[in-house]
Design a protein around this motif. Structure first.
Motif, PDB file in Angstrom:
ATOM      1  N   ASN A 280      67.323  38.957   0.938  1.00  0.00           N
ATOM      2  CA  ASN A 280      67.410  40.408   0.716  1.00  0.00           C
ATOM      3  C   ASN A 280      68.450  41.058   1.633  1.00  0.00           C
ATOM      4  O   ASN A 280      69.193  41.945   1.203  1.00  0.00           O
ATOM      5  N   LEU A 281      68.508  40.600   2.887  1.00  0.00           N
ATOM      6  CA  LEU A 281      69.527  41.148   3.798  1.00  0.00           C
ATOM      7  C   LEU A 281      70.925  40.777   3.326  1.00  0.00           C
ATOM      8  O   LEU A 281      71.849  41.580   3.374  1.00  0.00           O
ATOM      9  N   GLN A 282      71.056  39.522   2.853  1.00  0.00           N
ATOM     10  CA  GLN A 282      72.364  39.076   2.358  1.00  0.00           C
ATOM     11  C   GLN A 282      72.780  39.896   1.135  1.00  0.00           C
ATOM     12  O   GLN A 282      73.950  40.270   1.001  1.00  0.00           O
ATOM     13  N   ALA A 283      71.825  40.177   0.271  1.00  0.00           N
ATOM     14  CA  ALA A 283      72.127  40.977  -0.931  1.00  0.00           C
ATOM     15  C   ALA A 283      72.679  42.348  -0.517  1.00  0.00           C
ATOM     16  O   ALA A 283      73.648  42.845  -1.119  1.00  0.00           O
ATOM     17  N   LEU A 284      72.093  42.952   0.519  1.00  0.00           N
ATOM     18  CA  LEU A 284      72.571  44.257   0.992  1.00  0.00           C
ATOM     19  C   LEU A 284      73.948  44.127   1.631  1.00  0.00           C
ATOM     20  O   LEU A 284      74.839  44.946   1.389  1.00  0.00           O
ATOM     21  N   ARG A 285      74.137  43.090   2.443  1.00  0.00           N
ATOM     22  CA  ARG A 285      75.431  42.923   3.151  1.00  0.00           C
ATOM     23  C   ARG A 285      76.545  42.626   2.149  1.00  0.00           C
ATOM     24  O   ARG A 285      77.680  43.076   2.335  1.00  0.00           O
ATOM     25  N   ASP A 286      76.224  41.905   1.068  1.00  0.00           N
ATOM     26  CA  ASP A 286      77.230  41.658   0.023  1.00  0.00           C
ATOM     27  C   ASP A 286      77.687  42.973  -0.589  1.00  0.00           C
ATOM     28  O   ASP A 286      78.862  43.137  -0.932  1.00  0.00           O
ATOM     29  N   LEU A 287      76.752  43.905  -0.741  1.00  0.00           N
ATOM     30  CA  LEU A 287      77.100  45.206  -1.342  1.00  0.00           C
ATOM     31  C   LEU A 287      77.960  46.053  -0.408  1.00  0.00           C
ATOM     32  O   LEU A 287      78.703  46.917  -0.849  1.00  0.00           O
ATOM     33  N   MET A 288      77.817  45.781   0.905  1.00  0.00           N
ATOM     34  CA  MET A 288      78.609  46.534   1.872  1.00  0.00           C
ATOM     35  C   MET A 288      80.028  45.956   1.965  1.00  0.00           C
ATOM     36  O   MET A 288      80.899  46.563   2.598  1.00  0.00           O
TER      37      MET A 288
END
Ligand code: ZN
Ligand code: ZN
Length: 289
Positions: A280-288
């Motif tokens: 989930n953290l990776q999914a957010l960081r990918d969006l950033m």
């Protein structure tokens, strides 16, 4: 850039939560400072507090917020339950002060057999009672809710009524949760709905009151008033909404923490990251980007 993190278990002691945050790659954190489903709280030993603060400093994890126990109900019509709730919240604020936390996140409460208007008045009175004897320290962060049952706080108007009615306005902030926003009927998954939601928040409460965001997807659609968190990108909030939020310059300085489902039950002795948190953290960081 927002500081991203997750809610971490304190199994094995409070410093473990910070160690878990570090192992998971969190910049910010949320914890319970006691068991969230029990009234009783063990006193925090000075040494545990010192270790917690030292770890947070060493790993540069900040801010750290506490989420209050789910048993607390400041809107309860039953005076015994309300008094117990006031005492428990006072203890939660004491713990957060000792640990140097950003604030204590609280669901405003449920009016149960009473009325919405009485419930809001009782919450304001309870907050005034608590802060009349607390001149400084951590903030109380009222969390916007999904609006299940008789839960208060699912309309921005509720939060505004509590804040505007309280004497200790300067000690009150707000926490927004993406799952709760959508479930409560604020359609942040649409571009126009997102804009309207933050316009309404700004005019009723003010973005300067917003201190924390909970990033959760929602298992149920807009207006369902059901509070069921899902993994980032797997629910009705959707990746586009998270991308919009993470890139919103008005929210850039805020901590944003996950309260998404975990894969594993936390082992008190271990600080190994939960695979679901990592995803989930990776999914957010990918969006950033
Ligand atoms: Zn909450
Ligand atoms: Zn939340």
């Amino acid at each position: 850039m927002p500081r991203l993190g997750a809610h971490m278990s304190i199994a094995g002691g409070l410093p473990r939560a910070v160690e878990r945050g570090r192992a998971t790659g969190c910049d910010a954190l949320q914890i319970f400072t006691k068991s969230a489903s029990q009234w009783r709280a063990r006193p925090l030993p000075a040494e545990e507090i010192a270790t917690f603060r030292a770890r947070a400093e060493e790993f540069d994890i900040h801010p750290i917020a506490a989420h209050a126990s789910y048993l607390i109900n400041l809107a309860a019509p039953d005076p015994t339950l309300r008094d117990r709730s006031i005492a428990a919240l006072t203890d939660e604020l004491d713990r957060a002060d000792a640990l140097g936390l950003l604030g204590v996140v609280l669901h405003p409460g449920s009016y149960t057999t009473g009325t919405e208007a009485d419930g809001l008045r009782l919450v304001t009175e309870a907050i005034d009672a608590i802060f009349s004897t607390r001149v400084a320290g951590t903030k109380l962060l009222l969390e916007h809710t999904a609006g299940q049952g008789t839960n208060l706080g699912h309309r921005f108007e509720h939060l505004a009524t509590i804040i505007d009615g309280a004497s200790a306005r300067d000690r009150l902030g707000v926490c927004l949760d993406t799952c709760h926003l959508l479930a409560a009927g604020y359609d942040i998954a649409l571009e126009q709905g997102y804009a309207d939601t933050f316009d309404a928040f700004e005019s009723l409460i003010g973005l300067d009151r917003l201190h924390l965001l909970h990033l959760n997807d929602s298992k149920f659609a807009c207006g369902s008033r059901r509070d069921r968190h899902d993994h980032i990108g797997r629910g009705w909030v959707g990746l586009k909404t998270f991308a919009r939020l993470l890139g919103d310059p008005r929210l850039a300085g805020l901590p944003m923490v996950l309260e998404t489902p975990k894969d594993n039950r936390q082992n008190p002795a271990a600080t190994t990251p939960d695979p679901a948190d990592l995803r989930n953290l990776q999914a957010l960081r990918d969006l950033m980007g």
